[in-house]
Design a protein around this motif. Sequence first.
Motif, PDB file in Angstrom:
ATOM      1  N   ASP A 163     -36.901   4.262  54.171  1.00  0.00           N
ATOM      2  CA  ASP A 163     -37.142   5.470  54.956  1.00  0.00           C
ATOM      3  C   ASP A 163     -38.483   5.420  55.673  1.00  0.00           C
ATOM      4  OD1 ASP A 163     -34.723   6.751  54.032  1.00  0.00           O
ATOM      5  OD2 ASP A 163     -35.746   7.044  52.119  1.00  0.00           O
ATOM      6  N   LEU A 164     -39.425   4.668  55.089  1.00  0.00           N
ATOM      7  CA  LEU A 164     -40.774   4.591  55.646  1.00  0.00           C
ATOM      8  C   LEU A 164     -41.346   3.204  55.385  1.00  0.00           C
ATOM      9  CD1 LEU A 164     -43.427   5.822  56.810  1.00  0.00           C
ATOM     10  CD2 LEU A 164     -43.928   6.651  54.495  1.00  0.00           C
ATOM     11  N   TYR A 165     -41.981   2.639  56.430  1.00  0.00           N
ATOM     12  CA  TYR A 165     -42.662   1.349  56.313  1.00  0.00           C
ATOM     13  C   TYR A 165     -44.160   1.570  56.531  1.00  0.00           C
ATOM     14  CZ  TYR A 165     -37.967  -0.581  57.080  1.00  0.00           C
ATOM     15  OH  TYR A 165     -36.627  -0.889  56.994  1.00  0.00           O
ATOM     16  N   LEU A 166     -44.972   1.215  55.538  1.00  0.00           N
ATOM     17  CA  LEU A 166     -46.433   1.264  55.666  1.00  0.00           C
ATOM     18  C   LEU A 166     -46.912  -0.177  55.811  1.00  0.00           C
ATOM     19  CD1 LEU A 166     -46.534   3.912  53.042  1.00  0.00           C
ATOM     20  CD2 LEU A 166     -48.322   4.052  54.749  1.00  0.00           C
ATOM     21  N   LEU A 167     -47.404  -0.541  56.992  1.00  0.00           N
ATOM     22  CA  LEU A 167     -47.694  -1.934  57.325  1.00  0.00           C
ATOM     23  C   LEU A 167     -49.166  -2.136  57.647  1.00  0.00           C
ATOM     24  CD1 LEU A 167     -44.690  -2.490  59.780  1.00  0.00           C
ATOM     25  CD2 LEU A 167     -44.685  -2.678  57.277  1.00  0.00           C
ATOM     26  N   ASP A 168     -49.802  -3.027  56.898  1.00  0.00           N
ATOM     27  CA  ASP A 168     -51.183  -3.399  57.208  1.00  0.00           C
ATOM     28  C   ASP A 168     -51.181  -4.249  58.480  1.00  0.00           C
ATOM     29  OD1 ASP A 168     -53.924  -3.698  56.913  1.00  0.00           O
ATOM     30  OD2 ASP A 168     -53.720  -5.513  55.710  1.00  0.00           O
ATOM     31  N   TYR A 195     -48.888   3.512  69.463  1.00  0.00           N
ATOM     32  CA  TYR A 195     -48.121   4.400  70.354  1.00  0.00           C
ATOM     33  C   TYR A 195     -46.960   3.658  71.006  1.00  0.00           C
ATOM     34  CZ  TYR A 195     -46.910   6.916  74.585  1.00  0.00           C
ATOM     35  OH  TYR A 195     -46.219   7.522  75.591  1.00  0.00           O
ATOM     36  N   ASP A 196     -47.221   2.443  71.488  1.00  0.00           N
ATOM     37  CA  ASP A 196     -46.180   1.656  72.142  1.00  0.00           C
ATOM     38  C   ASP A 196     -45.030   1.326  71.198  1.00  0.00           C
ATOM     39  OD1 ASP A 196     -47.547   1.675  74.529  1.00  0.00           O
ATOM     40  OD2 ASP A 196     -48.477  -0.285  74.227  1.00  0.00           O
ATOM     41  N   LEU A 197     -45.328   1.245  69.892  1.00  0.00           N
ATOM     42  CA  LEU A 197     -44.304   0.926  68.896  1.00  0.00           C
ATOM     43  C   LEU A 197     -43.690   2.183  68.285  1.00  0.00           C
ATOM     44  CD1 LEU A 197     -46.150  -2.036  67.157  1.00  0.00           C
ATOM     45  CD2 LEU A 197     -43.968  -2.191  68.376  1.00  0.00           C
ATOM     46  N   TYR A 198     -44.072   3.351  68.808  1.00  0.00           N
ATOM     47  CA  TYR A 198     -43.548   4.627  68.318  1.00  0.00           C
ATOM     48  C   TYR A 198     -43.835   4.805  66.823  1.00  0.00           C
ATOM     49  CZ  TYR A 198     -41.207   4.275  72.765  1.00  0.00           C
ATOM     50  OH  TYR A 198     -40.960   4.118  74.105  1.00  0.00           O
ATOM     51  N   ALA A 199     -45.043   4.414  66.413  1.00  0.00           N
ATOM     52  CA  ALA A 199     -45.433   4.624  65.019  1.00  0.00           C
ATOM     53  C   ALA A 199     -45.564   6.117  64.752  1.00  0.00           C
ATOM     54  CB  ALA A 199     -46.763   3.928  64.730  1.00  0.00           C
ATOM     55  N   VAL A 200     -45.157   6.548  63.557  1.00  0.00           N
ATOM     56  CA  VAL A 200     -45.254   7.969  63.228  1.00  0.00           C
ATOM     57  C   VAL A 200     -46.665   8.348  62.816  1.00  0.00           C
ATOM     58  CG1 VAL A 200     -42.848   8.100  62.527  1.00  0.00           C
ATOM     59  CG2 VAL A 200     -44.587   7.641  60.805  1.00  0.00           C
ATOM     60  N   GLN A 201     -47.470   7.336  62.436  1.00  0.00           N
ATOM     61  CA  GLN A 201     -48.830   7.617  62.006  1.00  0.00           C
ATOM     62  C   GLN A 201     -49.654   6.339  62.045  1.00  0.00           C
ATOM     63  OE1 GLN A 201     -51.110   9.672  62.014  1.00  0.00           O
ATOM     64  NE2 GLN A 201     -50.677  11.071  60.325  1.00  0.00           N
ATOM     65  N   TYR A 202     -50.968   6.500  62.096  1.00  0.00           N
ATOM     66  CA  TYR A 202     -51.913   5.383  62.072  1.00  0.00           C
ATOM     67  C   TYR A 202     -53.000   5.793  61.094  1.00  0.00           C
ATOM     68  CZ  TYR A 202     -54.994   1.724  64.077  1.00  0.00           C
ATOM     69  OH  TYR A 202     -55.803   0.623  64.276  1.00  0.00           O
ATOM     70  N   LEU A 203     -53.099   5.073  59.982  1.00  0.00           N
ATOM     71  CA  LEU A 203     -54.036   5.445  58.931  1.00  0.00           C
ATOM     72  C   LEU A 203     -55.143   4.415  58.791  1.00  0.00           C
ATOM     73  CD1 LEU A 203     -51.594   6.703  56.142  1.00  0.00           C
ATOM     74  CD2 LEU A 203     -52.856   8.066  57.827  1.00  0.00           C
ATOM     75  N   ILE A 204     -56.345   4.907  58.522  1.00  0.00           N
ATOM     76  CA  ILE A 204     -57.513   4.048  58.331  1.00  0.00           C
ATOM     77  C   ILE A 204     -57.807   3.929  56.837  1.00  0.00           C
ATOM     78  CG2 ILE A 204     -59.939   3.686  58.898  1.00  0.00           C
ATOM     79  CD1 ILE A 204     -58.118   3.618  61.331  1.00  0.00           C
ATOM     80  N   LYS A 205     -57.994   2.699  56.374  1.00  0.00           N
ATOM     81  CA  LYS A 205     -58.357   2.472  54.969  1.00  0.00           C
ATOM     82  C   LYS A 205     -59.789   2.931  54.721  1.00  0.00           C
ATOM     83  CE  LYS A 205     -55.482  -1.630  54.159  1.00  0.00           C
ATOM     84  NZ  LYS A 205     -55.496  -3.041  53.720  1.00  0.00           N
ATOM     85  N   PRO A 206     -60.096   3.398  53.515  1.00  0.00           N
ATOM     86  CA  PRO A 206     -59.180   3.655  52.394  1.00  0.00           C
ATOM     87  C   PRO A 206     -58.369   4.927  52.635  1.00  0.00           C
ATOM     88  CG  PRO A 206     -61.390   4.347  51.811  1.00  0.00           C
ATOM     89  CD  PRO A 206     -61.497   3.701  53.172  1.00  0.00           C
ATOM     90  N   ILE A 207     -57.119   4.905  52.187  1.00  0.00           N
ATOM     91  CA  ILE A 207     -56.198   6.006  52.440  1.00  0.00           C
ATOM     92  C   ILE A 207     -56.219   6.978  51.268  1.00  0.00           C
ATOM     93  CG2 ILE A 207     -53.794   6.608  52.877  1.00  0.00           C
ATOM     94  CD1 ILE A 207     -53.455   3.740  53.967  1.00  0.00           C
ATOM     95  N   LEU A 220     -51.539  10.757  52.831  1.00  0.00           N
ATOM     96  CA  LEU A 220     -50.181  10.321  52.516  1.00  0.00           C
ATOM     97  C   LEU A 220     -49.226  11.501  52.400  1.00  0.00           C
ATOM     98  CD1 LEU A 220     -50.829   7.420  49.985  1.00  0.00           C
ATOM     99  CD2 LEU A 220     -49.977   7.237  52.327  1.00  0.00           C
ATOM    100  N   GLU A 221     -49.694  12.602  51.851  1.00  0.00           N
ATOM    101  CA  GLU A 221     -48.849  13.791  51.758  1.00  0.00           C
ATOM    102  C   GLU A 221     -48.476  14.297  53.146  1.00  0.00           C
ATOM    103  OE1 GLU A 221     -51.081  16.474  49.361  1.00  0.00           O
ATOM    104  OE2 GLU A 221     -50.461  15.552  47.453  1.00  0.00           O
ATOM    105  N   LYS A 222     -49.436  14.278  54.070  1.00  0.00           N
ATOM    106  CA  LYS A 222     -49.155  14.692  55.448  1.00  0.00           C
ATOM    107  C   LYS A 222     -48.165  13.730  56.103  1.00  0.00           C
ATOM    108  CE  LYS A 222     -53.489  17.101  56.493  1.00  0.00           C
ATOM    109  NZ  LYS A 222     -54.702  17.097  57.353  1.00  0.00           N
ATOM    110  N   LEU A 223     -48.306  12.435  55.796  1.00  0.00           N
ATOM    111  CA  LEU A 223     -47.411  11.436  56.352  1.00  0.00           C
ATOM    112  C   LEU A 223     -45.980  11.669  55.867  1.00  0.00           C
ATOM    113  CD1 LEU A 223     -46.736   8.778  57.819  1.00  0.00           C
ATOM    114  CD2 LEU A 223     -47.489   7.566  55.761  1.00  0.00           C
ATOM    115  N   LEU A 224     -45.809  11.887  54.565  1.00  0.00           N
ATOM    116  CA  LEU A 224     -44.470  12.131  54.024  1.00  0.00           C
ATOM    117  C   LEU A 224     -43.847  13.386  54.629  1.00  0.00           C
ATOM    118  CD1 LEU A 224     -44.836  11.258  50.220  1.00  0.00           C
ATOM    119  CD2 LEU A 224     -44.116   9.799  52.108  1.00  0.00           C
ATOM    120  N   ASP A 225     -44.663  14.409  54.819  1.00  0.00           N
ATOM    121  CA  ASP A 225     -44.163  15.643  55.421  1.00  0.00           C
ATOM    122  C   ASP A 225     -43.691  15.388  56.847  1.00  0.00           C
ATOM    123  OD1 ASP A 225     -43.857  18.616  55.409  1.00  0.00           O
ATOM    124  OD2 ASP A 225     -45.365  18.475  56.989  1.00  0.00           O
ATOM    125  N   LYS A 226     -44.452  14.588  57.599  1.00  0.00           N
ATOM    126  CA  LYS A 226     -44.067  14.272  58.973  1.00  0.00           C
ATOM    127  C   LYS A 226     -42.770  13.474  59.012  1.00  0.00           C
ATOM    128  CE  LYS A 226     -47.177  13.244  62.028  1.00  0.00           C
ATOM    129  NZ  LYS A 226     -48.238  12.565  62.821  1.00  0.00           N
TER     130      LYS A 226
END
Length: 236
Positions: A46-51, A90-102, A107-113
Amino acid sequence: MRIAVCDDCRQDACAIRDLLPGQDVKLYGRAENLLADVEQGGKRFDLYLLDIFMENSMSGLELAEKLRAGDELAAICLVSTSDDFYREAYDLYAVQYLIKPIGREELEKLLDKVEKIFVRNREKTLRYSWRRASGAIPYGKILYISSSGHVLFIHCTDGRVQESTGKLNDLELQICGDTFLRCHQSFIVNMYHVREFSGMDLTLEPEGEKVPISRRYYAAVQELYRKVMFEEVGWE
């Protein structure tokens, strides 16, 4: 929620997993392993978190592009130590962009989105009726809708064009809002499939098809396009 975390730093991957209690999380240290599970093993998440940066492996950006090619509705979040790749996200239609450390709140906001995206793409459907046939098409599968007289043409992401009896004015009242928008006398467009807004045209993904904008609807299109753009890359 089924979540894939791909990061060559096991400590960072485990930290994300520990912040996602109750979720089905699978960790990957190499992009190629995740891609093989999806393309050859038939796994879906359902969700991919990719470094973005991974040693001895394809980058998170390359992986995201391949995942997007196989599943246009995949919810992808890119993770990095810097904010240098917002445009690529943006070009890849990512739902979010997170900066480490997360953190947990991020993450809760990401899951809600992502849950909201599921509702928008998979639960809401547009019903059609043509001659003796009827059915429903998920919103996420619709690129745009055009009309001629009392016939609607529903243009889908897989290239299918479904005809339906109806008037565009009536359909506008039914579906236009946060996802669909009237952009022309003869067109309603799914703004979440817009790749580019240039001049008096909207360019749609995945094939680059163009839909015209009339002056009457230009301001509304511009406003919703900006809203969608910032939402998709997570710029608050």
